[in-house]
Design an enzyme around this catalytic site. Structure first.
Site, mmCIF file in Angstrom:
data_model
loop_
_atom_site.group_PDB
_atom_site.id
_atom_site.type_symbol
_atom_site.label_atom_id
_atom_site.label_comp_id
_atom_site.label_asym_id
_atom_site.label_seq_id
_atom_site.Cartn_x
_atom_site.Cartn_y
_atom_site.Cartn_z
ATOM 1 N N HIS A 503 0.845 -1.199 0.000
ATOM 2 C CA HIS A 503 0.000 0.000 0.000
ATOM 3 C C HIS A 503 0.877 1.244 0.000
ATOM 4 O O HIS A 503 1.981 1.234 0.552
ATOM 5 C CB HIS A 503 -0.904 -0.002 1.243
ATOM 6 C CG HIS A 503 -2.056 0.928 1.134
ATOM 7 N ND1 HIS A 503 -1.953 2.271 1.440
ATOM 8 C CD2 HIS A 503 -3.325 0.727 0.737
ATOM 9 C CE1 HIS A 503 -3.128 2.842 1.240
ATOM 10 N NE2 HIS A 503 -3.975 1.935 0.817
ATOM 11 N N SER A 504 0.378 2.301 -0.618
ATOM 12 C CA SER A 504 1.158 3.536 -0.679
ATOM 13 C C SER A 504 1.299 4.191 0.700
ATOM 14 O O SER A 504 2.146 5.053 0.884
ATOM 15 C CB SER A 504 0.521 4.524 -1.660
ATOM 16 O OG SER A 504 -0.830 4.726 -1.341
ATOM 17 N N HIS A 505 0.475 3.779 1.677
ATOM 18 C CA HIS A 505 0.638 4.276 3.050
ATOM 19 C C HIS A 505 1.692 3.431 3.772
ATOM 20 O O HIS A 505 1.432 2.875 4.837
ATOM 21 C CB HIS A 505 -0.678 4.194 3.828
ATOM 22 C CG HIS A 505 -1.751 5.089 3.308
ATOM 23 N ND1 HIS A 505 -2.984 5.202 3.905
ATOM 24 C CD2 HIS A 505 -1.802 5.901 2.239
ATOM 25 C CE1 HIS A 505 -3.742 6.051 3.227
ATOM 26 N NE2 HIS A 505 -3.046 6.488 2.201
ATOM 27 N N THR A 506 2.854 3.287 3.195
ATOM 28 C CA THR A 506 3.951 2.552 3.823
ATOM 29 C C THR A 506 4.929 3.563 4.404
ATOM 30 O O THR A 506 5.275 4.546 3.748
ATOM 31 C CB THR A 506 4.665 1.656 2.798
ATOM 32 O OG1 THR A 506 3.724 0.737 2.246
ATOM 33 C CG2 THR A 506 5.793 0.874 3.450
#
Length: 584
Positions: A503-506
């Site tokens: 996920h780009s929320h890493t």
């Protein structure tokens, strides 16, 4: 041999929110700034009339080009990692503005609990409540110190919102009122309030009205066209770096963006960085850009990989626990921590095809310090929400699970339920473990022959138990909303990290803290090891809270830029003296 260019005051790697804020604030102070962006030049005009779901939603036109560089993933150090080729929830982009050009606009503040997480958990539950291999730590900054920078970012981005009734103190209201309230949002709020919760309107970077920010940039009122997340805004109604901070920097004549500039190394000697090395991907020419300060703002993967390739900082070793770079990777993993429930209604219809990226409502009754972890088999918590982002026709076709995937019944259910579906979503906090980390993959290289970044992640009962608990709470709300069919994802003890989790929320990898023993950067995002190197963005989070990260990235970027100016105006050196006490 690289062509050496004239020295500049600052060179910035990346043009998303973090790099854009640094560019605006430094150029306004009169400093010459060069920003290096690996993707193509993008402007608002490129999106006029471009409501092309196939191009952006399906083919991910604004995503990073993974034919040049990707990541590899595995669960344990005994396995060979595999390259990631395509994953819809890993929305990391390139091109001017980076991922921030096609973001949805959800803009939260992390809780005070998040910034002092180890201290608060030990204070409330005792030191023994924290698993031995859970590497949570205080951030080296508290909410009250960061609050003015949150306020500044919200005013730059013109956030539309209303106060969270359970949220921390604010020094000012949001600059714009909340977005419109739709029938589905009203249903969610009424159901949540009936269950004793405290819902509020999701803070949004989509404008509820035309707005002029403190830098004089105008952002137009949103028309709720639904082409928002994964798209650039052709109305100029979503705050992004192109219409705000990069525009401000360009007005100063102190700013230059070089596109197609792929940075391969941060150059350094002794205790300072001297510049960066990059390749023009259109000509193949290699350049050295010297600078007084270097700002790396290429988000989590880019920042971590650049530190490892440049041999800055000590790489994290999961066997010994020594080293920092690559440590504390956390994320809103797509198959576990970013899940929700579906509701189908027989007697109600909704216009879900109108909407905008951050249109919705949220509740925090189970988030951070609001939940009593004495009564749970996990730490921290989650938020629940309803979102009306706009259901585009190609990628949305909700039907109950027992519907065949083809044939007459599939067609009938597709038509019947197309306007009879709502979802209750969620987002969980993710806490770091010693066995989860990032390093360089010895097997796979990018187009220039440099090792790819490798992610090693394995779930524990902490993540699975939290996900199971929040799914039950989401189901209760959906049932209270009156759904006739409520369906939830199956979370089992075997649910595991895989490429669907990316996920780009890493976050993590170049984490923040109050001493070099536990962190790579101080709370000005200044590297302890290289005093004129600032690494800004999600890479500095020691863990990710239960919110989208952009608001906190923006706040930390404003604080970092204040430190950069202080450094340039002063005699050099670290902006903060490291604490001797080790809190990890």
């Amino acid at each position: 041999m690289a062509i050496k260019l004239d020295k500049t005051d600052a060179v910035i790697v990346g043009t998303g929110w973090a790099g854009g804020i640094a560019a605006a604030e430094l150029t306004k102070q009169g400093y010459k700034v060069v920003a290096l962006e690996r993707g193509e030049d993008i402007s608002s005009e490129d999106f006029i009339g471009s409501k092309d779901e196939l191009k952006y939603e399906v083919r991910h036109d604004l995503y990073q080009d993974r034919t040049k560089e990707t990541i590899t993933t595995r669960n344990t150090t005994d396995e060979d990692a595999k390259p990631l080729r395509d994953q819809p929830t890993d929305t990391n982009g390139d091109g001017t503005g980076g991922t921030s050009t096609h973001w949805a606009g959800w803009t939260f503040r992390f809780l005070p609990f998040d910034f002092e997480i180890r201290s608060k958990i030990e204070e409330k539950y005792g030191e023994d409540r924290i698993p031995e291999d859970m590497s949570i730590q205080d951030w080296g900054i508290i909410y009250d110190e960061l609050e003015p920078y949150y306020d500044k970012f919200e005013k730059t981005a013109g956030i539309s919102g209303e106060e969270n009734p359970l949220g921390p103190e604010r020094s000012d209201d949001y600059p714009n009122p909340p977005m419109k309230e739709t029938p589905s949002i009203r249903m969610f709020k009424e159901a949540a309030e009936a269950l004793g919760y405290h819902p509020y309107r999701t803070p949004s970077a989509n404008m509820s009205q035309q707005y002029e920010n403190p830098d004089g940039e105008t952002i137009n009122a949103c028309v709720y066209c639904s082409f928002c997340e994964m798209y650039g805004c052709d109305f100029g109604a979503k705050a992004d770096p192109i219409v705000t901070v990069l525009k401000t920097a360009k007005k100063t004549d102190n700013f230059e963006i070089r596109n197609h500039a792929y940075v391969t190394r941060v150059l350094h000697d002794d205790d300072k960085a001297s510049g960066v090395l990059y390749v023009d991907t259109q000509t193949g020419e290699e350049y050295e850009q010297p600078a007084d300060i270097v700002v790396v703002a290429a988000y989590t993967y880019g920042n971590t990989r650049l530190m490892l390739l440049s041999e800055i900082g000590e790489p994290y070793n999961p066997e010994t626990g020594e080293g920092i770079i690559g440590k504390n990777i956390t994320a809103h993993y797509g198959n576990l921590l970013f899940t929700g429930v579906d509701g189908f209604f027989e007697d109600k219809k909704f216009n879900s095809f109108a909407g905008t990226g951050a249109l919705g409502a949220t509740l925090d009754d189970y988030n951070g310090h609001q939940i009593d972890n004495n009564e749970t088999d996990f730490l921290h918590g989650f938020q629940l929400n309803i979102s009306q982002g706009g259901a585009e026709p190609i990628s949305n076709n909700p039907v109950p699970k027992d519907t065949p995937s083809w044939g007459k019944e599939f067609k009938e259910n597709s038509l019947y339920y197309t306007n009879r579906h709502l979802g209750v979503g969620s987002m969980e906090a993710c806490l770091p473990r010693e066995h989860n980390f990032m390093d360089l993959d010895p097997r796979y290289n990018d187009i220039f022959g440099d090792p790819l970044l490798r992610l090693t992640v394995k779930f524990t009962d902490q993540e699975r138990n939290l996900a199971k608990y929040k799914i039950e709470k989401a189901k209760e709300i959906m049932e209270e909303m009156g759904a006739d069919i409520v369906e939830a994802p199956e979370i089992t003890d075997e649910t595991e990290f895989n490429q669907d989790s990316i996920h780009s929320h890493t976050t993590g990898g170049v984490i923040m803290g109050d001493s070099p023993e536990t962190s790579a950067v101080n709370n000005y995002s200044q590297m302890w090891e290289k005093e004129n190197l600032f690494v800004v963005g999600g890479s500095s989070f020691p863990h990710i809270g239960a919110y989208n990260p952009t608001g906190t990235i923006g706040a930390l970027a404003y604080r970092a830029t204040e430190g950069m100016v202080e450094y340039l105006e002063g005699d050099g050196g670290l902006l903060i003296e490291p604490k001797e006490e080790d809190k990890a």
